[in-house]
Structure formats: structure tokens, C-alpha cells
Design an enzyme around this catalytic site. Structure first.
Site, PDB file in Angstrom:
ATOM      1  N   GLU A   1      -1.245  -9.289   3.320  1.00 53.85           N
ATOM      2  CA  GLU A   1      -1.194  -9.882   4.667  1.00 53.85           C
ATOM      3  C   GLU A   1      -2.555 -10.380   5.135  1.00 53.85           C
ATOM      4  O   GLU A   1      -2.632 -11.287   5.980  1.00 53.85           O
ATOM      5  CB  GLU A   1      -0.640  -8.874   5.678  1.00 53.85           C
ATOM      6  CG  GLU A   1      -1.527  -7.683   6.015  1.00 53.85           C
ATOM      7  CD  GLU A   1      -1.320  -6.487   5.112  1.00 53.85           C
ATOM      8  OE1 GLU A   1      -1.635  -5.358   5.533  1.00 53.85           O
ATOM      9  OE2 GLU A   1      -0.852  -6.680   3.965  1.00 53.85           O
TER      10      GLU A   1
ATOM     11  N   HIS B   1      -3.274  -5.280   0.106  1.00 53.04           N
ATOM     12  CA  HIS B   1      -2.730  -5.774   1.375  1.00 53.04           C
ATOM     13  C   HIS B   1      -2.705  -7.309   1.376  1.00 53.04           C
ATOM     14  O   HIS B   1      -3.670  -7.948   1.796  1.00 53.04           O
ATOM     15  CB  HIS B   1      -3.583  -5.280   2.545  1.00 53.04           C
ATOM     16  CG  HIS B   1      -3.433  -3.829   2.836  1.00 53.04           C
ATOM     17  ND1 HIS B   1      -2.588  -3.356   3.815  1.00 53.04           N
ATOM     18  CD2 HIS B   1      -4.018  -2.739   2.267  1.00 53.04           C
ATOM     19  CE1 HIS B   1      -2.657  -2.034   3.848  1.00 53.04           C
ATOM     20  NE2 HIS B   1      -3.518  -1.634   2.922  1.00 53.04           N
TER      21      HIS B   1
ATOM     22  N   CYS C   1       0.837  -1.198   0.000  1.00 45.19           N
ATOM     23  CA  CYS C   1       0.000   0.000   0.000  1.00 45.19           C
ATOM     24  C   CYS C   1       0.875   1.253   0.000  1.00 45.19           C
ATOM     25  O   CYS C   1       1.479   1.580  -1.017  1.00 45.19           O
ATOM     26  CB  CYS C   1      -0.968  -0.038   1.185  1.00 45.19           C
ATOM     27  SG  CYS C   1      -2.353   1.113   1.017  1.00 45.19           S
TER      28      CYS C   1
END
EC number: 6.3.4.2
Length: 545
Positions: free
Chosen positions: A517, A515, A379
Site C-alpha cells: 500500500e 506493505h 504483513c
């Protein structure tokens, strides 16, 4: 289908690990073939965590459907296969907002709006809606029993037992059993008083999870069972462990899943925890270690980057490497220079907002590029890498993002004013838009370039990843950046927004607008994080020669 409800509460102190305990139990029940989901009910007045400070609240976990939720939902997705949605997390603020909107619309036909029944009914409706089509739904109540803020939620779950039947509801209470070094014994009195507080509300716990830094002796468990009116086999000792992924096996070894299945009358096979055994084996048997520097602005509270930290650990499992994470304040890079980045095997810059510390992140991206250190930007981590490249490679010395310098000469990153969401609806934003719920959010399609590193890592041409941002690469300046050597490795579903960039002249430099994650799990990992850790190991070997 009859849905069974497990309500998870906590007492004595906060931060006992209700979310981890609930997720671990859900993992066991899922391993028995049950369709399980988990909900988190937060008692704060904010409508959602989207505008809350990461230093106060920790990370905002983004679901596939674009909800900004509590970080506990990240734990839930890492433990079970069920994907969370906006139905899995709501707050007092959301409930009151919905009820007041209905009142203004006239839905209540002039009735006096009260906590009971209107607020509690709204809570129950959301719980039932969130549990639809599931065998078991675990509902975690945020906060601690005794807090004023939690009372409407506790009253609602008390009423649930009456409405759906006591045979379909179970109350699981986490409590602290402290060890007193002076006397050499654990103390059960705090647990007794916590249960007494629950009883005063009208809730009799069915299961007690006793949190302690050591195993609670059987004689103390028997004492707790007697004074708290709970079967001894339902008093579970949950000691501190060095890995949260050991907790499912720890709970199963004490028969918690058997007790719950019998309580609900569920006939299901024994839990197969072989996948979790593999995770624990990988954790315990690494073949090496790497050090990865994570450069951010919220490092005072590591929970602000919870999913990133967990994703790095998952990647370590996939590569049989212990990942040592060095948290570095980006402002320290500004004041002390890149010397503090030495001895790292890889660098990661996660997401963030605001100008503070940005120049330190740009310096970090420059250092990683020039020193050929593996780099993953997420990001804002992609945006600062782009700014750095524009300034120092593409000759655009005043390049910046309009988030930081609105009238900069080269706005290589700018506000997205219009785009289509995953359903094809046009979304529009401006600088004057409210901060809450106005970002590009949720799972979005991404097309990967055939010759890209990202394509080789994912092994497929199209992927789905989750977003949370307002600013994007400015396509007006993209051709100049590409001519200087930048590669666009991923495009949005409509091929209008840049999703991944790479530097072909660098051994391993990948940055994504999304993102990754949020979709990493201990059992499956994630391609980008696994690739970063592998590259870190290879860089370490080259550096040692």
C-alpha cells in the site's frame, strides 16, 4: 540552485487538511516542471510515530529508506513523484534528542542550551537539509497556530525568512471560514483572529487558504484580504469536495500556482494536469462496483489504514470499478462468526500487532480459502494466512506465531533475529530489543517465482517493496508447508526470507510480508491491489450466475 520555501500553517481548528492542500499545490508546481518536495514537522515529543497507537495517530507511513513517519507523507507520495525519506519528517522529540546528544558529547563547548537559538537552529538546519537540490520545498507545520507545542517551529520558520531572504520564503496559512445557517453567511472573524495570532509571532501570511463547506464569496474574500493584509488574489477558497484529487485543479483555477511562481520569480510553463483529469474521469465513470471486506483491529479510526484504503480506491480506478470498503472488526468475527463475511467480493487483512483479534483474522483467512473468495494478506495478513494453512491443511493443529504464543508447538512465524539491510549491513534483534526503530524497515529487494501469480501481476522478476515487521516465516517448517500445497512466490534479496505466499488451488490468494500500500498512487495504482479488485469483479460475476 536556489531553494524556495513555502511554509504551511493552520489556524482556528485542527484537521483542516494542511497536508492535502500542501500536496495538491506541490502537484501543480511539479506539473509545471519544478523539482518539488514536501516536509512535515510534528510538534509532539515522540521521537517518531513508530510506537504510537494507530487509534490515536493513524497509520505509520514507511519511506523507502526505512523511516517511520506521519501519514501525511503518504499523501505527499500519492500526489507527487518525489519519494519521501527520513529527511522529510521530524518531530520535537527528534530535535531535542539530537540537541541533547550533542550537548552530552560536548559539541556546544559548555554553552547553556536553550530553545533559542539551539532548538530553532536545529530545526532550520533540518529544513535546509531536506530542501537541498529542490526548486521548491513545502514545509507543513503540524498542529494549530496558538498551540504551545508549535512555538519553536514557528519561530524557526520566522527566522528562515531573515536568513534565506524574504524573496525565497512564502507563508501559506489555512484557516476555517465557517458557514452560519442561522444568518445564511460565512464568517471571517475566526480567520482574522488566526492571522492576528500569527502576526504576534512575527509571521505575515502571504497566502490564505480559506476552508469551508462551500465556496467563499468574492466579497468575503475581499474582506479577508483587507483585514489580513493579503492581496485579494492570494485569498483562495478551498471548499469541501467529493474527491481530494480534484483539489489541484481547484487551486489552479484560482491562479495560486501563478501567484507563487511570480512571487519566487520562477519562469516555468503552464501546469499540465491531464493525468489528474484522467484520475477524476475514472472516478466519475465506473462500469461497476465491488465490495471488499477489510478485517482489522483498528477500524475505530479508518486513518489507521489510510494507505490501504487509498490503494483499494486506486485499484478501483485501474479497473473502472467503484470499490466499497466494508470495515470489519476481527474481534466481531471471533464472537459472531464468519456470517458477517458474507456478500463480500474479496477480503483483505492488513498489517497489525498484538494478539487481540488474531483468531478472528485466522477464521477470516480460513473462510476466504475455503469459499474461494479473492484474498490479499499484508504483513500480519500473510502470517495469519500461514497459521491458518498450517492448522487446517498441513495438519499442524497447534501452529501459531511466537509473537502470540512464544512456546507454541509449531512456530510457523517467528522473530527475525538476524538479517541484512538494503546496504548489506547485518541487523540483529531479540525479544528484549526496544520497540522503537528495531523492525525490518524500508524498501527491500524481492525475487518472484517464475510460475507465480505475483510474477504475472508485477510483470517483472524482481521488485522493491517496503517492510515494517519483526516476525517472519519460520524456514524450519517451510518444507512441510510446501508439501501440503503452499507456494512461496517471493523471496528476499538473499533468498533467506519468505516475502510472498500463494495457494495454487485457490483462484486468487496472495499474501505478502511487505506493505504494497505504501507504493500505490492514484495515477499508477499497484499490481497487487489492481489484481485483487479485478479478481473481486470476476468473483462477483461467477457468484451471480
Amino acid at each position: 540552485m536556489t531553494t524556495n520555501y513555502i511554509f504551511v500553517t493552520g489556524g482556528v481548528v485542527s484537521s483542516l487538511g494542511k497536508g492535502i492542500a500542501a500536496a495538491s499545490l506541490a502537484a501543480i508546481l511539479e506539473a509545471r516542471g519544478l523539482n518539488v518536495t514536501i516536509m512535515k514537522l510534528d510538534p509532539y515529543i515522540n521521537v517518531d510515530p513508530g510506537t504510537m497507537s494507530p487509534i490515536q495517530h493513524g497509520e505509520v507511513f514507511v519511506t523507502e529508506d526505512g523511516a517511520e513517519t506521519d501519514l501525511d507523507l503518504g499523501h505527499y507520495e500519492r500526489f507527487i513523484r518525489t519519494k519521501m525519506s527520513r529527511r522529510n519528517n521530524f518531530t520535537t522529540g527528534r530535535i531535542y534528542s539530537d540537541v541533547l546528544r550533542k550537548e552530552r558529547r560536548g559539541d556546544y563547548l559548555g554553552a547553556t542550551i536553550q530553545v533559542i537559538p539551539h532548538i530553532t537552529n536545529a530545526i532550520k538546519e533540518r529544513i535546509i537539509e531536506g530542501g537541498e537540490d529542490h526548486d521548491v520545498v513545502l514545509v507543513e507545520i503540524g498542529g494549530t497556530v496558538g498551540d504551545i507545542e508549535s512555538l519553536p517551529f514557528l519561530e524557526a520558520i520566522r527566522q528562515m525568512a531573515v536568513e534565506v531572504g524574504r524573496e525565497h520564503t512564502l507563508y501559506m496559512h489555512l484557516t476555517l471560514v465557517p458557514y452560519m445557517a442561522a444568518s445564511g453567511e460565512v464568517k471571517t472573524k475566526p480567520t482574522q483572529h488566526s492571522v492576528k495570532e500569527l502576526l504576534s509571532i512575527g509571521i505575515q501570511p502571504d497566502v490564505l487558504i480559506c476552508r469551508s463547506d462551500r465556496s467563499v464569496p468574492n466579497n468575503e474574500r475581499a474582506k479577508i484580504a483587507l483585514f489580513c493584509n493579503v492581496p485579494e488574489k492570494a485569498v483562495i477558497s478551498l471548499k469541501d469536495v467529493d474527491s481530494i484529487y480534484k483539489i489541484p485543479a481547484l487551486l489552479k483555477s484560482q491562479g495560486l500556482d501563478d501567484y507563487i511562481c511570480k512571487r519566487f520569480g520562477l519562469n516555468c510553463p503552464e501546469a499540465d494536469l491531464s493525468e489528474w483529469e484522467q484520475v477524476i474521469y475514472q472516478q466519475a465513470n465506473p462500469v461497476g462496483e465491488v465490495t471488499i471486506g477489510m478485517v482489522g483491529k483498528y477500524i475505530a479510526l479508518p486513518d489507521a489504514y489510510k494507505s490501504v484504503i487509498e490503494a483499494l480506491k486506486h485499484a478501483g480506478l485501474k479497473n473502472r470499478l467503484t470499490v466499497n470498503i466494508r470495515l470489519i472488526d476481527s474481534q466481531d468475527v471471533e464472537t459472531r462468526g464468519v456470517e458477517i463475511l458474507k456478500d463480500l467480493d474479496a477480503i483483505l487483512i492488513p498489517g497489525g500487532f498484538g494478539y487481540r483479534g488474531v483468531e478472528g483474522k485466522i477464521l477470516t483467512a480460513q473462510y476466504a480459502r475455503e469459499q474461494n473468495i479473492p484474498y490479499l494478506g499484508i504483513c500480519l495478513g500473510m502470517q495469519v494466512a500461514l497459521i491458518e494453512f498450517a492448522r487446517h491443511v498441513a495438519g499442524m493443529q497447534d501452529a501459531n506465531s511466537t509473537e502470540f504464543v512464544p512456546d507454541c508447538k509449531y512456530p510457523v512465524v517467528a522473530l527475525i533475529t538476524e538479517w541484512r539491510d538494503e546496504d548489506g549491513n547485518v541487523e540483529m534483534r531479540s525479544e528484549q530489543s526496544h520497540l522503537g526503530g528495531t523492525m525490518r524497515l524500508g524498501s527491500q529487494l524481492c525475487h518472484l517465482a517464475d510460475d507465480s501469480l505475483a510474477r504475472s501481476l508485477y510483470g517483472e522478476a524482481t521488485i522493491l517493496e517496503r517492510h515494517r515487521h519483526r516476525y517472519e516465516v519460520n524456514n524450519m517448517l517451510l518444507k512441510h508447508l510446501e508439501s501440503a500445497g503452499l507456494r512461496v512466490a517471493g523471496w528476499s534479496g538473499d533468498h533467506k526470507l519468505v516475502e510472498i505466499i500463494e495457494y495454487p488451488d485457490h483462484p486468487w490468494f496472495v499474501a505478502s510480508q511487505f506493505h504494497p500500500e505504501f507504493t500505490s498512487t492514484p495515477r499508477d495504482g499497484h499490481p497487487l491491489f489492481a489484481g485483487l479488485v479485478k479478481a473481486a469483479g470476476e468473483y462477483q460475476k461467477r457468484a451471480q450466475k
